[in-house]
Design a protein around this motif. Structure first.
Motif, PDB file in Angstrom:
ATOM      1  N   MET A  69       0.830  -1.202   0.000  1.00  0.00           N
ATOM      2  CA  MET A  69       0.000   0.000   0.000  1.00  0.00           C
ATOM      3  C   MET A  69       0.863   1.251   0.000  1.00  0.00           C
ATOM      4  O   MET A  69       0.531   2.249  -0.669  1.00  0.00           O
ATOM      5  N   THR A  70       1.966   1.216   0.725  1.00  0.00           N
ATOM      6  CA  THR A  70       2.890   2.353   0.725  1.00  0.00           C
ATOM      7  C   THR A  70       3.420   2.599  -0.682  1.00  0.00           C
ATOM      8  O   THR A  70       3.496   3.742  -1.141  1.00  0.00           O
ATOM      9  N   THR A  87      13.016  12.472  -7.535  1.00  0.00           N
ATOM     10  CA  THR A  87      12.743  13.283  -6.346  1.00  0.00           C
ATOM     11  C   THR A  87      13.423  12.682  -5.121  1.00  0.00           C
ATOM     12  O   THR A  87      13.228  11.494  -4.811  1.00  0.00           O
ATOM     13  N   PRO A  88      14.235  13.472  -4.384  1.00  0.00           N
ATOM     14  CA  PRO A  88      14.857  12.940  -3.162  1.00  0.00           C
ATOM     15  C   PRO A  88      13.866  12.920  -2.003  1.00  0.00           C
ATOM     16  O   PRO A  88      13.117  13.875  -1.796  1.00  0.00           O
ATOM     17  N   ALA A 114      12.974   6.535  -7.043  1.00  0.00           N
ATOM     18  CA  ALA A 114      13.316   5.361  -7.847  1.00  0.00           C
ATOM     19  C   ALA A 114      13.993   4.284  -7.019  1.00  0.00           C
ATOM     20  O   ALA A 114      13.814   3.083  -7.285  1.00  0.00           O
ATOM     21  N   ASP A 115      14.779   4.678  -6.015  1.00  0.00           N
ATOM     22  CA  ASP A 115      15.421   3.694  -5.144  1.00  0.00           C
ATOM     23  C   ASP A 115      14.519   3.287  -3.982  1.00  0.00           C
ATOM     24  O   ASP A 115      14.616   2.164  -3.467  1.00  0.00           O
ATOM     25  N   ALA A 116      13.663   4.204  -3.546  1.00  0.00           N
ATOM     26  CA  ALA A 116      12.795   3.903  -2.406  1.00  0.00           C
ATOM     27  C   ALA A 116      11.837   2.759  -2.724  1.00  0.00           C
ATOM     28  O   ALA A 116      11.560   1.913  -1.862  1.00  0.00           O
ATOM     29  N   ALA A 125      12.344  -2.170   3.736  1.00  0.00           N
ATOM     30  CA  ALA A 125      13.077  -1.217   4.570  1.00  0.00           C
ATOM     31  C   ALA A 125      12.127  -0.315   5.354  1.00  0.00           C
ATOM     32  O   ALA A 125      11.423   0.517   4.782  1.00  0.00           O
ATOM     33  N   ASN A 126      12.126  -0.464   6.668  1.00  0.00           N
ATOM     34  CA  ASN A 126      11.233   0.317   7.511  1.00  0.00           C
ATOM     35  C   ASN A 126      11.642   1.780   7.598  1.00  0.00           C
ATOM     36  O   ASN A 126      10.781   2.653   7.764  1.00  0.00           O
ATOM     37  N   ASP A 127      12.943   2.074   7.535  1.00  0.00           N
ATOM     38  CA  ASP A 127      13.350   3.481   7.560  1.00  0.00           C
ATOM     39  C   ASP A 127      12.865   4.193   6.302  1.00  0.00           C
ATOM     40  O   ASP A 127      12.427   5.349   6.360  1.00  0.00           O
ATOM     41  N   VAL A 128      12.885   3.518   5.171  1.00  0.00           N
ATOM     42  CA  VAL A 128      12.373   4.099   3.932  1.00  0.00           C
ATOM     43  C   VAL A 128      10.861   4.281   4.016  1.00  0.00           C
ATOM     44  O   VAL A 128      10.318   5.292   3.549  1.00  0.00           O
TER      45      VAL A 128
END
Length: 409
Positions: A69-70, A87-88, A114-116, A125-128
């Motif tokens: 969902m995220t 976009t960062p 794009a990396d997230a 990745a929970n921090d992401v």
């Protein structure tokens, strides 16, 4: 364990205060699984026809299936032009402190959209996840409200409530196999141009090659997505899809007791799904139900958590960490809640008899073994008290608390 001889009524707090404090064990209890553990849905992706279902509407903790969902929210933001792949996304202190699993991004750094996306899918990745929530919603809580609104109003996921962007433990963060299957179908059908990212086997980042956690991609013929999930309360979850001979099956398994059970169950279900698709094509079989037909709600029944591999079966809260013992209940509560805010998990306090006095030990529970050890390693490096407690040890602590209560009756 026998009670200390000096542990007498005269030297302990009043019975009423002890009873109130013991009630915390239920009020602040860790998240628990619902009903018996297994639920699944298998469907024809193209038509939504149900090929197999077991307890499709029963509430389950989605764990990291939440990140589907995220990712959908990111896809929608890209479609709306609010973001671009370049976009960062800034990493706040809150995001950097997220409970593992994570990339270990530093506060003040950033990661591109794009990396997230593959970081969320392949590496969970929970921090992401927290960083994405803050970028899109301002706060993770506001983002979770938006996730829930979109899920219910736009996707028809009527049995789902999100409380965070990662799927880390929260008693109110629930979904169902039906709703997760619906989400998987929407991701494939409505975002075909981006769906290939769910087939990521290796996430290339900062010069490293990080393998996916999804076992289907390498082990099941035709598999090309979606996402794994695990917490001690949820068990082992997996949403998978595969394409064979022009036909696509989507399967969701929730609440398996081991990763091996999850993997064998979903592969058998997908095999069965392809067989039923072939029968339907040849004219065999009766009329098909669809996801829209699976709308009968089921009541919540909170029972003991399943016997989950790595988490123990007797104690519902998984692994824990002991943060220290104090004579003040309020201080123990503060210790537990502060650690919960920093690391995740669930804060509880447990009474202990010590030297004839009543004291209180602060814990954070609902952790995996790796999470508990990682948190304690960090705390110990910082000079803070921390001891890893297995599910059996936590169960024993609560049994001792019950004996203490009976001694005061």
């Amino acid at each position: 364990m026998t009670m200390t001889a000096g542990l007498t009524r005269a030297r302990l707090l009043p019975v009423a205060a002890l009873a109130l404090m013991l009630a915390l064990l239920s009020v602040a209890a860790p998240a628990r699984a619902f009903e018996d553990r297994h639920a699944h849905v298998v469907l024809d992706a193209a038509t939504g026809a149900i090929l197999s279902a077991h307890k499709p509407n029963h509430p389950r903790y989605p764990a990291s299936l939440t990140k589907m969902m995220t990712v959908l929210m990111l896809f929608r933001a890209l479609d709306a032009g609010a973001l671009t792949p370049d976009t960062p996304i800034p990493i706040s202190g809150t995001a950097a402190a997220a409970n593992p699993v994570k990339l270990g991004l530093a506060p003040g750094s950033s990661i591109t959209v794009a990396d997230a996306i593959p970081a969320l899918i392949a590496r969970s990745a929970n921090d992401v996840a927290v960083a994405v929530a803050e970028a899109l919603g301002g706060t993770e809580a506001a983002f979770a409200e938006a996730m829930t609104r979109v899920a219910r109003e736009d996707l028809g996921m009527t049995q789902t409530t999100f409380r965070n962007a990662s799927g880390l433990p929260d008693d109110a963060h629930v979904s169902s196999a039906r709703d997760m299957a619906r989400l998987a179908q929407v991701l494939w059908r409505n975002h075909a141009d981006r769906f290939g990212v769910f087939a990521t086997r290796t996430f290339q980042y900062n010069g490293g090659a990080l393998p996916t956690y999804n076992p289907l991609l390498a082990r099941y013929d035709g598999a090309d997505g979606l996402k794994t999930g695990f917490t001690c309360a949820a068990g082992y979850n997996l949403a998978g899809t595969a394409l064979r001979d022009g036909r696509r099956v989507i399967a969701v398994v929730m609440g398996a007791g081991t990763s091996a059970e999850r993997n064998s169950t979903i592969t058998a279900l997908m095999d069965e799904g392809f067989t039923r698709l072939a029968e339907a094509t040849s004219g065999e079989g009766g009329p098909a139900l669809t996801l829209a037909d699976l709308t009968v709600p089921r009541p919540l029944r909170g029972l003991t958590a399943p016997d989950v591999e790595g988490c123990g079966g007797t104690y519902a809260g998984g692994w824990g960490i002991a943060l220290g013992t104090t004579g003040s209940l309020n201080k123990a509560r503060w210790m537990a809640r502060t650690a919960q805010d920093q690391y995740g998990g669930k804060a509880i306090t447990v009474p202990v008899g010590s030297g004839g006095l009543l004291k209180h030990t602060a814990y954070v529970v609902s952790l995996s073994p790796g999470q508990a050890r990682s948190i304690c390693a960090r705390r110990q490096q910082a000079g803070q008290y921390c001891v890893v407690r297995s599910p059996r040890m936590m169960w024993a602590a609560q049994q001792a608390a019950q004996r203490l209560r009976r001694a005061m009756d």
